[in-house]
Design a protein around this motif. Sequence first.
Motif, PDB file in Angstrom:
ATOM      1  N   LEU A 177      22.768   0.880  22.824  1.00  0.00           N
ATOM      2  CA  LEU A 177      22.126   2.165  22.543  1.00  0.00           C
ATOM      3  C   LEU A 177      22.789   2.880  21.355  1.00  0.00           C
ATOM      4  N   GLY A 178      24.049   2.583  21.111  1.00  0.00           N
ATOM      5  CA  GLY A 178      24.723   3.155  19.956  1.00  0.00           C
ATOM      6  C   GLY A 178      24.162   2.679  18.633  1.00  0.00           C
ATOM      7  N   LEU A 179      23.305   1.648  18.668  1.00  0.00           N
ATOM      8  CA  LEU A 179      22.673   1.106  17.456  1.00  0.00           C
ATOM      9  C   LEU A 179      21.243   1.610  17.277  1.00  0.00           C
ATOM     10  N   PHE A 180      20.744   2.417  18.237  1.00  0.00           N
ATOM     11  CA  PHE A 180      19.403   2.993  18.134  1.00  0.00           C
ATOM     12  C   PHE A 180      19.463   4.284  17.325  1.00  0.00           C
ATOM     13  N   ASP A 181      18.308   4.689  16.816  1.00  0.00           N
ATOM     14  CA  ASP A 181      18.224   5.927  16.038  1.00  0.00           C
ATOM     15  C   ASP A 181      17.934   7.126  16.923  1.00  0.00           C
ATOM     16  N   LEU A 182      17.198   6.935  18.004  1.00  0.00           N
ATOM     17  CA  LEU A 182      16.936   7.973  19.001  1.00  0.00           C
ATOM     18  C   LEU A 182      17.012   7.338  20.385  1.00  0.00           C
ATOM     19  N   VAL A 183      17.542   8.082  21.352  1.00  0.00           N
ATOM     20  CA  VAL A 183      17.565   7.630  22.744  1.00  0.00           C
ATOM     21  C   VAL A 183      17.039   8.772  23.605  1.00  0.00           C
ATOM     22  N   TYR A 184      15.835   8.603  24.157  1.00  0.00           N
ATOM     23  CA  TYR A 184      15.237   9.581  25.053  1.00  0.00           C
ATOM     24  C   TYR A 184      15.354   9.059  26.485  1.00  0.00           C
ATOM     25  N   ALA A 185      15.763   9.925  27.408  1.00  0.00           N
ATOM     26  CA  ALA A 185      16.002   9.475  28.779  1.00  0.00           C
ATOM     27  C   ALA A 185      15.353  10.408  29.789  1.00  0.00           C
ATOM     28  N   THR A 186      14.857   9.816  30.868  1.00  0.00           N
ATOM     29  CA  THR A 186      14.433  10.609  32.011  1.00  0.00           C
ATOM     30  C   THR A 186      15.670  11.154  32.712  1.00  0.00           C
ATOM     31  N   GLN A 202      17.604   2.926   6.471  1.00  0.00           N
ATOM     32  CA  GLN A 202      18.439   1.889   5.868  1.00  0.00           C
ATOM     33  C   GLN A 202      19.618   2.479   5.103  1.00  0.00           C
ATOM     34  N   LEU A 203      19.425   3.644   4.475  1.00  0.00           N
ATOM     35  CA  LEU A 203      20.539   4.323   3.803  1.00  0.00           C
ATOM     36  C   LEU A 203      21.622   4.713   4.813  1.00  0.00           C
ATOM     37  N   ILE A 204      21.193   5.296   5.915  1.00  0.00           N
ATOM     38  CA  ILE A 204      22.144   5.704   6.949  1.00  0.00           C
ATOM     39  C   ILE A 204      22.910   4.491   7.479  1.00  0.00           C
ATOM     40  N   ARG A 205      22.213   3.406   7.759  1.00  0.00           N
ATOM     41  CA  ARG A 205      22.830   2.208   8.336  1.00  0.00           C
ATOM     42  C   ARG A 205      23.704   1.470   7.327  1.00  0.00           C
ATOM     43  N   SER A 206      23.341   1.500   6.037  1.00  0.00           N
ATOM     44  CA  SER A 206      24.053   0.696   5.035  1.00  0.00           C
ATOM     45  C   SER A 206      25.525   1.076   4.935  1.00  0.00           C
ATOM     46  N   VAL A 207      25.849   2.326   5.246  1.00  0.00           N
ATOM     47  CA  VAL A 207      27.243   2.789   5.148  1.00  0.00           C
ATOM     48  C   VAL A 207      28.141   2.003   6.096  1.00  0.00           C
ATOM     49  N   GLU A 208      27.593   1.594   7.246  1.00  0.00           N
ATOM     50  CA  GLU A 208      28.422   0.959   8.267  1.00  0.00           C
ATOM     51  C   GLU A 208      27.960  -0.438   8.669  1.00  0.00           C
TER      52      GLU A 208
END
Length: 346
Positions: free
Chosen positions: A206-215, A302-308
Amino acid sequence: NPDLSNLFKKKKKIMSSFKKVLATQGPCNAPKPGMLDFVNKAKWDAWKSLGSISQDEARQKYCDLIGSLVEAETGSSPQVSAQPAGSGATYETLLVTKEDDITTIKLNRPAKKNAITTEMYNEIIAALEQAATDDSVITVVTGAGDFYCSGNDLTNFTKIPENGVEEMARRGADLLRKYVNAYIDFPKPLVAVVNGPAVGVSVTVLGLFDLVYATERATFHTPFSQLGQSAEGCSSYTFPKLMGAAKASEMLLFNKKLTAVQACELGLVTEVFPDSSFQSEVWTRLKAYAKLPRNSLALSKQLIRSVEKERLHAVNDAEVERLMERWTSDECFNAVMSFFQAKAKL
């Protein structure tokens, strides 16, 4: 006949115990008890009767026996037949659909709480690869039934190949590395819709997702040390970064289970919704997001992810190497088999 059934279960329990001894300690080398020591003599005879097969062979026989008991206890329930995605691909363990510019990957083993088998790992990788290149704007991962995902189907650990435990660990490591890389490299916004409890690898990625919505009734549990294993899904890096080292250690080392609200407070979950309105609220929001410009969203992600990205691949490699060592250890084997024994109510 209930009496015969109970007798059969007791016999299996005895043989199971001594196959476990043989799998971990080898052939019987204890002195034979005296004739009047009836209990210990019966145990010695059971151990001796297993002969001098190798420990790997004993492990497989023990795994087969435990697996058969679990199957007999839990039975097997049919799942909903898979539906084709936009490209016409079909899956045995997933429902993959594309509608309103959203590709949805639904884990579809509700009778098994969406536990991930080897087949499901491969199908999720394929579904992510397909979603990465289709014309959808965002991709959603969710679960069928009351569970989001109960983590690894531990029967994955009972299928020891001819080359032994080391070969099983190597294959598992290669598959896990590829699986986590599919999330690291995914080029579009990726959303988890956590519709119920989540366990193990379904939590760590889940740390690799962009959004996590939960019930509100979702929980998040990573019981790695209970099973003699270690963290995966890049969680050894993403969790401390999201929630701080102390809180990450509570989850990854000491098996703390989080409520949805707690997970949200720690940054693992984006937002929590009332269970009664969860699906309607989340999907209304996602359909609105899917109307945003496709390329703008993808390029920004992709810009956000490319840093890491390079760091995440290195973390994934390190975690997989550690897990491969764990999977070949007696500590892990004994922990997983103890889980099976408890599940089979032996």
